[in-house]
Design a protein around this motif. Structure first.
Motif, PDB file in Angstrom:
ATOM      1  N   VAL A 217       0.839  -1.204   0.000  1.00 31.84           N
ATOM      2  CA  VAL A 217       0.000   0.000   0.000  1.00 31.84           C
ATOM      3  C   VAL A 217       0.874   1.252   0.000  1.00 31.84           C
ATOM      4  O   VAL A 217       0.596   2.223  -0.729  1.00 31.84           O
ATOM      5  CB  VAL A 217      -0.952   0.000   1.217  1.00 31.84           C
ATOM      6  CG1 VAL A 217      -1.631   1.369   1.375  1.00 31.84           C
ATOM      7  CG2 VAL A 217      -2.007  -1.082   1.070  1.00 31.84           C
ATOM      8  N   ARG A 272      -9.144   2.194  10.776  1.00 36.88           N
ATOM      9  CA  ARG A 272      -9.496   1.563   9.506  1.00 36.88           C
ATOM     10  C   ARG A 272     -10.362   2.485   8.655  1.00 36.88           C
ATOM     11  O   ARG A 272     -10.083   2.702   7.473  1.00 36.88           O
ATOM     12  CB  ARG A 272     -10.224   0.246   9.747  1.00 36.88           C
ATOM     13  CG  ARG A 272     -10.619  -0.464   8.455  1.00 36.88           C
ATOM     14  CD  ARG A 272     -11.619  -1.574   8.707  1.00 36.88           C
ATOM     15  NE  ARG A 272     -11.004  -2.702   9.407  1.00 36.88           N
ATOM     16  CZ  ARG A 272     -11.709  -3.745   9.855  1.00 36.88           C
ATOM     17  NH1 ARG A 272     -13.011  -3.775   9.715  1.00 36.88           N
ATOM     18  NH2 ARG A 272     -11.086  -4.743  10.458  1.00 36.88           N
ATOM     19  N   LEU A 275      -8.363   5.375   7.231  1.00 35.40           N
ATOM     20  CA  LEU A 275      -7.492   5.010   6.118  1.00 35.40           C
ATOM     21  C   LEU A 275      -8.299   4.840   4.827  1.00 35.40           C
ATOM     22  O   LEU A 275      -7.897   5.326   3.763  1.00 35.40           O
ATOM     23  CB  LEU A 275      -6.737   3.729   6.439  1.00 35.40           C
ATOM     24  CG  LEU A 275      -5.641   3.340   5.459  1.00 35.40           C
ATOM     25  CD1 LEU A 275      -4.491   4.342   5.510  1.00 35.40           C
ATOM     26  CD2 LEU A 275      -5.116   1.943   5.753  1.00 35.40           C
ATOM     27  N   HIS A 276      -9.440   4.159   4.915  1.00 37.13           N
ATOM     28  CA  HIS A 276     -10.287   3.990   3.729  1.00 37.13           C
ATOM     29  C   HIS A 276     -10.746   5.342   3.189  1.00 37.13           C
ATOM     30  O   HIS A 276     -10.731   5.577   1.971  1.00 37.13           O
ATOM     31  CB  HIS A 276     -11.514   3.133   4.063  1.00 37.13           C
ATOM     32  CG  HIS A 276     -11.198   1.721   4.446  1.00 37.13           C
ATOM     33  ND1 HIS A 276     -10.030   1.090   4.083  1.00 37.13           N
ATOM     34  CD2 HIS A 276     -11.907   0.806   5.165  1.00 37.13           C
ATOM     35  CE1 HIS A 276     -10.031  -0.139   4.555  1.00 37.13           C
ATOM     36  NE2 HIS A 276     -11.163  -0.337   5.216  1.00 37.13           N
ATOM     37  N   THR A 378      -6.273  -1.572   0.787  1.00 36.55           N
ATOM     38  CA  THR A 378      -6.620  -1.394   2.203  1.00 36.55           C
ATOM     39  C   THR A 378      -7.871  -2.184   2.563  1.00 36.55           C
ATOM     40  O   THR A 378      -8.017  -2.657   3.692  1.00 36.55           O
ATOM     41  CB  THR A 378      -6.825   0.091   2.544  1.00 36.55           C
ATOM     42  OG1 THR A 378      -7.945   0.617   1.811  1.00 36.55           O
ATOM     43  CG2 THR A 378      -5.586   0.913   2.246  1.00 36.55           C
ATOM     44  N   ARG A 382      -7.900  -5.414   5.277  1.00 37.54           N
ATOM     45  CA  ARG A 382      -8.494  -4.819   6.471  1.00 37.54           C
ATOM     46  C   ARG A 382      -8.461  -5.752   7.681  1.00 37.54           C
ATOM     47  O   ARG A 382      -8.457  -5.280   8.823  1.00 37.54           O
ATOM     48  CB  ARG A 382      -9.920  -4.363   6.189  1.00 37.54           C
ATOM     49  CG  ARG A 382     -10.910  -5.458   5.855  1.00 37.54           C
ATOM     50  CD  ARG A 382     -12.254  -4.853   5.424  1.00 37.54           C
ATOM     51  NE  ARG A 382     -13.252  -5.869   5.136  1.00 37.54           N
ATOM     52  CZ  ARG A 382     -13.354  -6.516   3.992  1.00 37.54           C
ATOM     53  NH1 ARG A 382     -12.488  -6.260   3.013  1.00 37.54           N
ATOM     54  NH2 ARG A 382     -14.301  -7.410   3.806  1.00 37.54           N
ATOM     55  N   PHE A 386      -5.026  -3.721   8.616  1.00 37.74           N
ATOM     56  CA  PHE A 386      -5.698  -2.454   8.936  1.00 37.74           C
ATOM     57  C   PHE A 386      -6.894  -2.762   9.816  1.00 37.74           C
ATOM     58  O   PHE A 386      -8.025  -2.886   9.365  1.00 37.74           O
ATOM     59  CB  PHE A 386      -6.110  -1.736   7.650  1.00 37.74           C
ATOM     60  CG  PHE A 386      -4.974  -1.597   6.686  1.00 37.74           C
ATOM     61  CD1 PHE A 386      -3.902  -0.766   6.957  1.00 37.74           C
ATOM     62  CD2 PHE A 386      -4.952  -2.330   5.505  1.00 37.74           C
ATOM     63  CE1 PHE A 386      -2.851  -0.651   6.084  1.00 37.74           C
ATOM     64  CE2 PHE A 386      -3.899  -2.208   4.607  1.00 37.74           C
ATOM     65  CZ  PHE A 386      -2.837  -1.377   4.909  1.00 37.74           C
TER      66      PHE A 386
END
Length: 391
Positions: A217, A272, A275-276, A378, A382, A386
């Motif tokens: 990533v 999480r 980040l998304h 991501t 997850r 993440f």
């Protein structure tokens, strides 16, 4: 600020000191880009050759960082950090007084080596000296130096170089590094290295659950960012709007500070989702830069979205690496500057290939596509990397 878990206060001044090191590291790497004509003239060489200043620095980081961090895991953190900064300052000072291009390139390689060592330990160091339930805030404070370096390091170096000569830009950065080293010496607490019983082999750390996909990533996202960041001038020329790189990057830089602030607020509770959302917003910024290329307001809005979404990426991904690495967080984080610099190197090649095939308008399209790929990764990772909570 006191933590209810262990009674310690958040060491804000110490974290700001680490952030200043982050600013110096990024500024030192990118500053030559703003001084290419001056350095080329001063050293009687070509701008293409001077461009190797950035490549040599990145190469030093890629080659030296991981083995150096692996070999120094048992060392106390503060002496190791001060050693890294001292080496960085000395190598940069040699660049400032280099009599020819060969000496300058060697000094840049050495500077990149010390940079990688320093980068590799900053995230875990910030967490170790902070309260256990404020690690997200600690990482956000420590990470604010990187976006500042990207936004202001290169133009500041170019401004100083234009007034006094390019050598003074490098000398000034070494002086700033010395002042920050003094601040760290007096204000940053020490932290222990890892005992032998908790240290894992390098290859095993790389294979730790979640670490590989985090690194992928990082490479994809940084490639998306660096390709258009490096070649922002050709893109802006192709739009015909008259927006200058200075204005575009200023808007980006200011917005990136907002991204760091938002990360500090939400990273501990919703890592999480944060980040998304960052990846999705980043891809959307690329799409707006492409679709709204004829509109100055649309481009500046896109620059703001770009900054907000990318400004907090470093602490978010460092947080993920730190937690995936566990007791070996220093080693896990040592792969981060390697991944970043591989992407920076690749961005130069990718951007050149894209510009050879089309005009600058292709760059935001690449940004959007790679941003969507980072978002997809991501989502795929997850569960492994993440997690839904930072604790």
């Amino acid at each position: 600020m006191t933590d209810a878990t262990d009674g310690r206060r958040l060491p804000v001044l110490a974290l700001v000191s680490l952030a200043l090191i982050g600013f110096i590291l990024v500024a030192m790497e990118t500053m030559p880009a703003g001084l290419l004509p001056d350095i080329a003239t001063g050293m009687a060489t070509t701008e293409g050759t001077v461009g190797l200043f950035v490549s040599a620095y990145a190469l030093g980081t890629v080659i030296v960082t991981v083995p150096a961090i692996a070999l120094t895991r048992r060392f106390r953190r503060k002496p190791l950090l001060l050693t890294g900064i001292t080496g960085l300052i000395a190598a940069n000072a040699v660049t400032a007084i280099s009599p020819d291009i060969a000496v300058a390139l060697v000094s840049r390689f050495v500077a990149g080596s010390f940079s990688g060592i320093t980068w590799g330990m900053l995230a875990a160091y910030a967490i170790r000296i902070s309260p256990s339930n404020r690690s997200g805030v600690a990482l956000s404070i420590m990470s604010i130096g990187a976006p500042l370096g990207f936004a202001f390091g290169t133009p500041l170096g170019a401004f100083i170089g234009g007034l006094t000569g390019w050598r003074w830009s490098f000398a000034g950065l070494s002086l700033l590094g010395a002042l920050v080293a003094l601040l760290i010496l007096t204000r940053v607490p020490d932290a222990l290295g890892l005992p032998p019983t908790t240290r894992q082999p390098l290859q095993r750390v790389l294979r730790l659950h979640g670490v590989p996909i985090i690194l992928i990533v990082i490479v994809v996202w940084m490639l998306a960012h660096s390709t258009i960041y490096t070649y922002i001038a050709p893109y802006l020329r192709a739009t015909g709007t008259g927006v200058t790189p200075d204005l575009m990057l200023l808007v980006y830089g200011i917005a990136s500070l907002g991204g760091v602030a938002l990360t500090g607020v939400f990273l501990d509770r919703h890592p999480r989702a944060l980040l998304h959302l960052s990846a999705a917003t980043f891809a959307a910024a690329g799409a707006v830069l492409l679709v709204g290329r004829a509109s100055t307001p649309a481009m500046l809005i896109a620059a703001a979205l770009w900054g907000v979404s990318f400004g907090g990426v470093s602490p978010q991904l460092q947080n993920a690496l730190t937690r995936a690495g566990g007791e070996n967080a220093d080693i896990a984080n040592s792969f981060l500057p390697v991944a970043f610099n591989v992407a920076i190197f690749g961005a130069g090649i990718l951007g050149a290939l894209l510009l050879a095939a089309a005009d600058g308008l292709i760059l935001p399209g690449a940004m959007a596509v790679l941003g969507l790929l980072a978002l997809a990764l991501t989502l795929v990772g997850r569960r492994a990397a993440f997690t839904g909570t930072a604790s």
